[in-house]
Design an enzyme around this catalytic site. Structure first.
Site, PDB file in Angstrom:
ATOM      1  N   GLU A   1       1.362  -1.150   0.000  1.00  0.00           N
ATOM      2  CA  GLU A   1      -0.066   0.592   0.015  1.00  0.00           C
ATOM      3  C   GLU A   1       0.809   1.553  -0.250  1.00  0.00           C
ATOM      4  O   GLU A   1       1.611   1.269   0.269  1.00  0.00           O
ATOM      5  CB  GLU A   1      -0.942  -0.183   1.167  1.00  0.00           C
ATOM      6  CG  GLU A   1      -0.386  -0.271   2.331  1.00  0.00           C
ATOM      7  CD  GLU A   1      -1.041  -0.906   3.952  1.00  0.00           C
ATOM      8  OE1 GLU A   1      -2.377  -0.956   3.276  1.00  0.00           O
ATOM      9  OE2 GLU A   1      -1.699   0.128   4.172  1.00  0.00           O
TER      10      GLU A   1
ATOM     11  N   LYS B   1       2.776   4.557   1.037  1.00  0.00           N
ATOM     12  CA  LYS B   1       2.770   5.082   2.285  1.00  0.00           C
ATOM     13  C   LYS B   1       2.774   6.247   2.963  1.00  0.00           C
ATOM     14  O   LYS B   1       3.290   7.197   1.970  1.00  0.00           O
ATOM     15  CB  LYS B   1       4.820   5.199   2.331  1.00  0.00           C
ATOM     16  CG  LYS B   1       5.133   5.475   3.760  1.00  0.00           C
ATOM     17  CD  LYS B   1       6.625   5.111   4.030  1.00  0.00           C
ATOM     18  CE  LYS B   1       7.758   5.265   5.363  1.00  0.00           C
ATOM     19  NZ  LYS B   1       6.659   6.129   5.651  1.00  0.00           N
TER      20      LYS B   1
ATOM     21  N   ASP C   1       2.505  10.598   3.640  1.00  0.00           N
ATOM     22  CA  ASP C   1       3.224  11.193   4.054  1.00  0.00           C
ATOM     23  C   ASP C   1       2.550  12.754   4.696  1.00  0.00           C
ATOM     24  O   ASP C   1       2.277  13.812   4.507  1.00  0.00           O
ATOM     25  CB  ASP C   1       4.258  12.221   2.698  1.00  0.00           C
ATOM     26  CG  ASP C   1       6.034  12.440   3.700  1.00  0.00           C
ATOM     27  OD1 ASP C   1       5.536  12.249   4.606  1.00  0.00           O
ATOM     28  OD2 ASP C   1       6.395  13.266   2.806  1.00  0.00           O
TER      29      ASP C   1
ATOM     30  N   TYR D   1      -4.556   2.194   8.852  1.00  0.00           N
ATOM     31  CA  TYR D   1      -3.304   0.695   8.444  1.00  0.00           C
ATOM     32  C   TYR D   1      -3.124  -0.154   8.477  1.00  0.00           C
ATOM     33  O   TYR D   1      -2.623  -1.340   8.459  1.00  0.00           O
ATOM     34  CB  TYR D   1      -2.459   1.467   7.859  1.00  0.00           C
ATOM     35  CG  TYR D   1      -1.471   2.407   8.409  1.00  0.00           C
ATOM     36  CD1 TYR D   1      -0.960   2.265   9.386  1.00  0.00           C
ATOM     37  CD2 TYR D   1      -1.129   4.339   7.386  1.00  0.00           C
ATOM     38  CE1 TYR D   1       0.031   3.030  10.127  1.00  0.00           C
ATOM     39  CE2 TYR D   1      -0.970   5.444   8.725  1.00  0.00           C
ATOM     40  CZ  TYR D   1       0.345   3.949   9.128  1.00  0.00           C
ATOM     41  OH  TYR D   1       0.377   5.394  10.456  1.00  0.00           O
TER      42      TYR D   1
ATOM     43  N   LYS E   1      11.262   2.767  -0.690  1.00  0.00           N
ATOM     44  CA  LYS E   1      11.382   4.393  -0.560  1.00  0.00           C
ATOM     45  C   LYS E   1      11.203   4.907  -2.023  1.00  0.00           C
ATOM     46  O   LYS E   1      11.546   4.275  -2.954  1.00  0.00           O
ATOM     47  CB  LYS E   1      12.330   5.332   0.826  1.00  0.00           C
ATOM     48  CG  LYS E   1      12.303   5.315   2.050  1.00  0.00           C
ATOM     49  CD  LYS E   1      10.775   5.837   2.428  1.00  0.00           C
ATOM     50  CE  LYS E   1      10.388   6.204   3.518  1.00  0.00           C
ATOM     51  NZ  LYS E   1      11.766   7.174   4.055  1.00  0.00           N
TER      52      LYS E   1
ATOM     53  N   CYS F   1      41.199  19.748  17.058  1.00  0.00           N
ATOM     54  CA  CYS F   1      39.832  19.417  17.687  1.00  0.00           C
ATOM     55  C   CYS F   1      39.595  21.381  18.011  1.00  0.00           C
ATOM     56  O   CYS F   1      40.086  21.633  18.762  1.00  0.00           O
ATOM     57  CB  CYS F   1      39.403  18.811  18.843  1.00  0.00           C
ATOM     58  SG  CYS F   1      38.062  19.656  19.420  1.00  0.00           S
TER      59      CYS F   1
ATOM     60  N   CYS G   1      38.715  22.102  21.609  1.00  0.00           N
ATOM     61  CA  CYS G   1      39.205  22.457  22.593  1.00  0.00           C
ATOM     62  C   CYS G   1      41.080  22.304  22.385  1.00  0.00           C
ATOM     63  O   CYS G   1      41.609  22.945  22.757  1.00  0.00           O
ATOM     64  CB  CYS G   1      39.130  20.849  23.681  1.00  0.00           C
ATOM     65  SG  CYS G   1      39.440  19.669  22.784  1.00  0.00           S
TER      66      CYS G   1
ATOM     67  N   CYS H   1      38.371  13.668  18.277  1.00  0.00           N
ATOM     68  CA  CYS H   1      39.410  14.333  19.178  1.00  0.00           C
ATOM     69  C   CYS H   1      39.745  14.156  20.730  1.00  0.00           C
ATOM     70  O   CYS H   1      39.203  13.354  21.080  1.00  0.00           O
ATOM     71  CB  CYS H   1      38.203  15.495  19.773  1.00  0.00           C
ATOM     72  SG  CYS H   1      38.640  16.512  21.588  1.00  0.00           S
TER      73      CYS H   1
ATOM     74  N   CYS I   1      37.411  18.419  27.019  1.00  0.00           N
ATOM     75  CA  CYS I   1      37.105  19.041  25.702  1.00  0.00           C
ATOM     76  C   CYS I   1      35.375  19.792  25.849  1.00  0.00           C
ATOM     77  O   CYS I   1      34.651  18.374  26.096  1.00  0.00           O
ATOM     78  CB  CYS I   1      36.388  17.955  24.779  1.00  0.00           C
ATOM     79  SG  CYS I   1      36.310  18.757  22.855  1.00  0.00           S
TER      80      CYS I   1
HETATM   81  S1  IVH Z   1       2.454   0.927   9.147  1.00  0.00           S
HETATM   82  C1  IVH Z   1       3.408  -1.384  13.004  1.00  0.00           C
HETATM   83  N1  IVH Z   1       1.625   1.766   7.179  1.00  0.00           N
HETATM   84  O1  IVH Z   1       4.571   5.971   7.564  1.00  0.00           O
HETATM   85  C2  IVH Z   1       3.650  -0.882  11.534  1.00  0.00           C
HETATM   86  N2  IVH Z   1       3.287   3.391   8.096  1.00  0.00           N
HETATM   87  O2  IVH Z   1       7.827   5.317   8.911  1.00  0.00           O
HETATM   88  C3  IVH Z   1       3.338   0.140  11.322  1.00  0.00           C
HETATM   89  N3  IVH Z   1       3.403   5.030   7.259  1.00  0.00           N
HETATM   90  O3  IVH Z   1       5.506   5.603  11.579  1.00  0.00           O
HETATM   91  C4  IVH Z   1       3.372   1.351  10.283  1.00  0.00           C
HETATM   92  N4  IVH Z   1       2.484   5.132   5.578  1.00  0.00           N
HETATM   93  O4  IVH Z   1       3.702   7.148  10.521  1.00  0.00           O
HETATM   94  C5  IVH Z   1       2.325   2.213   7.846  1.00  0.00           C
HETATM   95  N5  IVH Z   1       0.627   3.038   5.169  1.00  0.00           N
HETATM   96  C6  IVH Z   1       1.522   2.664   5.661  1.00  0.00           C
HETATM   97  C7  IVH Z   1       2.331   4.265   6.263  1.00  0.00           C
HETATM   98  C8  IVH Z   1       2.979   3.887   7.419  1.00  0.00           C
HETATM   99  C9  IVH Z   1       2.911   5.741   5.593  1.00  0.00           C
HETATM  100  C10 IVH Z   1       4.239   5.677   8.241  1.00  0.00           C
HETATM  101  C11 IVH Z   1       4.042   5.989   9.905  1.00  0.00           C
HETATM  102  C12 IVH Z   1       4.857   5.014  10.222  1.00  0.00           C
HETATM  103  C13 IVH Z   1       5.964   5.582   9.143  1.00  0.00           C
HETATM  104  C14 IVH Z   1       7.534   5.095   9.346  1.00  0.00           C
END
Ligand code: IVH
Length: 689
Positions: free
Chosen positions: A121, A123, A125, A232, A320, A414, A417, A432, A438
């Site tokens: 699914e 991700k 933002d 989710y 990502k 350093c 210091c 250092c 320091c």
């Molecule tokens: S699952 C235990 N699903 O991404 C699993 N997270 O970088 C918990 N996020 O903390 C996360 N879309 O805030 C899941 N489809 C998705 C997501 C998602 C965004 C976020 C979430 C997580 C962060 C990690």
């Protein structure tokens, strides 16, 4: 009998009190410039409470009596999550996903022909949020916070129309839904236009706008912001609602939640990679911002067996999208000195927008990196920014370099210091050698001491620590817990200084007091011992009863021939180099003074093994050896730890059980010699049930 006249009067008084409290809240929490004393403020709140008690019909969801309950210093009540809120580990290329799938198969000891289904699914933002429903009614909404404890944002979240106040269908008695609060792209643009028209600064990106909107003390402001929610994952549930991740999506939809689309159930790595490419192509046409996609192992029984590593589940991964890039100029290279003395070069850039965020610094990692890329001051460079990661320099544009631009020479002293900076054999970092003299290291150690995973003292940020150090108010960790006394003795107490007021000083003292009792594992982490992160701190805390015992053992461990040294090495994941750093930390007289001091000031509570402490193997020390066939080695270890057992790497007198798989060798022999109980894999499974 309440007359209409009285009621009208009460309503007016209610409105006036609410207005006054909001006004003072804003001054206190947002501007840090309170106008009235704590006592006067408290009286306003008491008046409001009394009035609402007499006229319950006046209570609205956003009344200050409902919005900020017991006030944390940020203005939101802190709430412990029933089930920790995790984050995700990241993958950046196809190979990472193949590795992920192989890790899963290995952990679960699956045959190579087994199909591993994954729910894929987007991700989103935004910012993660946990919603708790009891009897189908929304009772609590929290931010993630540090994963263990978040902030109560219920009243603000109630204003989000995607969040059902009452669930449809027949949900379980307790249901926690985890998901993302986000703002759509078009709505974000419109909001920024309104901000600008009102002469207010615009938000950098939809995520910041969503976060800023949710963390409003006045939920009326939140209500005016266009926010959405996707569910989710689950937190605490009183009853199973599905057996697969895909089933969770379906169940959540049936309760009235919106699910992020397009999602896809995939049956192979090739299929998830195809999904990734499809979403990447569709990215620009989605109405909300995403920074990648997430794959989750579909079977929930497998998810359960896989569990998690420190802060992320083993059963999910974020894939990502490539980082965003931009070209800019390096104006200078500064050297930062860390708490262990590491010198880190940082490029000061001509500020430039990358993916909606203005970037003015980039990490150059270390001396080798500068040399390898031949980075020089004045160069035009390509920088990239991926998610929350610090921007990096990926390439130098050599054809734009002016003739005579000198090479960058990494300092051998350093910058803070003046001590010599050296590079130890086999290390990439230059350090250092100033150690305790320091200033930079001392300040960084203090910053670490109060940081989020350590003492987590709110309001004691980097800038203030630096100020306290420079002004010689705080010179060692214990001083923080003497701050109120130290302050009273100052010629010019904090209250009279620029940027401080009665209220903010009091707020800080309260935050400090709240941390006078601390868990042993956090305490160890806070010490900032080289190579001792969160996970190692936990292992130490669970292996040694308390600080006295740990100190005694570390003093004995100076002798590398003795048992104490061997015991330390027997702790899983502690090798000689880490062990050496731990022992030398406790050996150092200055650190001993710090520890004596802290022991007088604090209450350090024993580490409590998180799960099943009443299991048959709680507190037992076990060693796995040979090839295990019913579960992978990691699963076996993880399961044992969940049941409260300590997993050691070597057999000794202290070992309770050795679990021997096929081809067990010297450890099995040693166990027999010492008379340690040896179990087969089946016997072990029978023992733990
Ligand atoms: S699952 C235990 N699903 O991404 C699993 N997270 O970088 C918990 N996020 O903390 C996360 N879309 O805030 C899941 N489809 C998705 C997501 C998602 C965004 C976020 C979430 C997580 C962060 C990690």
């Amino acid at each position: 009998m309440v007359t209409l006249f009285e009621q009208a009067e009460a309503r007016e008084r209610h409105a006036a009190l609410v207005k006054a409290i909001r006004h003072h809240d804003a001054l206190y929490y947002q501007e840090d410039t309170p106008e009235i004393s704590d006592a006067a403020y408290d009286r306003l709140r008491q008046d409001l409470e009394a009035l609402e008690k007499a006229y319950p019909e006046l209570v609205t969801a956003d009344s200050p009596t409902q919005t900020v309950g017991a006030q944390g210093s940020s203005g939101f009540k802190k709430v412990r999550h029933a089930v920790p809120m995790l984050s995700l580990s990241n993958a950046f290329d196809d190979q990472d996903i193949h590795d992920f799938s192989e890790r899963i198969a290995k952990f679960l000891s699956l045959a190579s022909s087994t199909i591993i289904e994954m729910a894929a699914e987007p991700k989103i933002d935004g910012l993660s949020c946990s919603l708790r429903y009891e009897g189908g009614q929304l009772v609590l909404a929290t931010t993630r916070g540090d994963g263990a404890e978040g902030e109560d944002i219920t009243h603000n979240v109630r204003t989000i129309s995607d969040v059902p106040q009452i669930l449809q269908g027949t949900p379980p008695a307790v249901l926690e839904v985890r998901g993302e609060v986000y703002m759509r792209r078009d709505e974000f643009r419109a909001l920024n236009e309104r901000q600008e028209q009102a002469g207010k600064p615009p938000f950098a990106n939809p995520r910041n706008a969503a976060a800023g909107s949710v963390r409003q003390l006045d939920s009326k402001i939140t209500a005016e912001r266009p926010l959405h929610f996707f569910g989710y994952a689950l937190g605490e549930v009183s009853e199973e609602i599905a057996t697969t991740q895909w089933g969770i999506r379906k169940a959540l939809s049936s309760y009235g939640f919106v699910e992020a689309e397009p999602a896809r159930l995939c049956a192979s790595v090739d299929e998830v990679l195809q999904y990734y490419r499809d979403i990447e192509a569709a990215r620009a046409s989605l109405s909300y911002e995403i920074d990648g996609v997430v794959y989750k192992i579909n079977r929930l029984d497998w998810q359960e067996r896989l569990g998690f590593v420190s802060r992320a589940p083993r059963w999910a991964i974020a894939h990502k999208f490539p980082a965003e890039k931009a070209i800019t100029v390096i104006n200078g290279i500064d050297i930062q000195v860390g708490r262990t003395g590491a010198l880190t070069p940082v490029a000061r850039l001509e500020p430039i927008a990358v993916g909606g965020v203005v970037v003015s610094n980039a990490t150059l990692h270390n001396a080798d990196e500068i040399e390898r890329k031949d980075i020089r001051v004045g160069d035009h460079v390509v920088i990239q920014r991926a998610g929350d990661v610090i921007p990096q320099v990926v390439e130098v544009l050599l054809d734009k370099r002016k003739a005579n631009t000198p090479r960058y020479i990494f300092p051998d002293h350093c910058p803070v210091c003046g001590s010599q900076a050296v590079r130890e054999d086999g290390e990439v970092v230059v350090r250092c050698t100033g150690g305790l003299i320091c200033d930079a290291q001392a300040v960084e150690r203090l910053k670490h001491f109060v940081s989020r995973l350590a003492f987590d003292i709110e309001g004691l940020g980097d800038k203030i620590i630096q100020e306290f150090w420079t002004e010689k108010i705080v010179r060692m960790p214990g001083d923080i817990f003497r701050l109120a006394d130290l302050n009273a003795g100052l010629e010019k107490p904090l209250q009279q200084r620029e940027g401080w007021g009665e209220k903010s000083v009091e707020k800080l003292f309260r935050a400090i007091e709240a941390r006078r009792t601390i868990g042993f594992e956090r305490f160890i982490y806070a010490l900032g011992i080289r190579q001792v992160g969160e996970a190692t701190a936990k292992k130490l805390a669970s292996s040694y009863k308390d600080l006295d015992e740990l100190r005694r053992a570390m003093a004995l461990a100076c002798d590398h021939e003795g048992d104490a040294w061997q015991d330390l090495l027997n702790i899983e994941d502690i090798g000689p180099s880490v062990a050496e750093d731990i022992v030398s930390f406790f050996h150092e007289p200055h650190n001993q003074t710090i520890l004596d001091d802290l022991q007088r000031l604090l209450t350090i509570t024993p580490y409590s093994i998180p799960q099943d402490s009443d299991s048959a193997v709680a507190g037992k020390t076990v060693v796995f050896t040979g090839t295990l066939s019913l579960m992978g080695r990691n699963e076996a270890k993880t399961r044992a730890e969940q049941l409260g057992a300590k997993v050691a790497s070597a057999v000794s007198q202290k070992t309770d059980y050795v679990i021997a798989g096929v081809d067990a060798g010297s450890k099995l022999t040693k166990a027999r010699e010492l008379g340690v109980k040896v179990l087969s894999e089946e016997e072990w499974l029978a023992l733990i049930g």
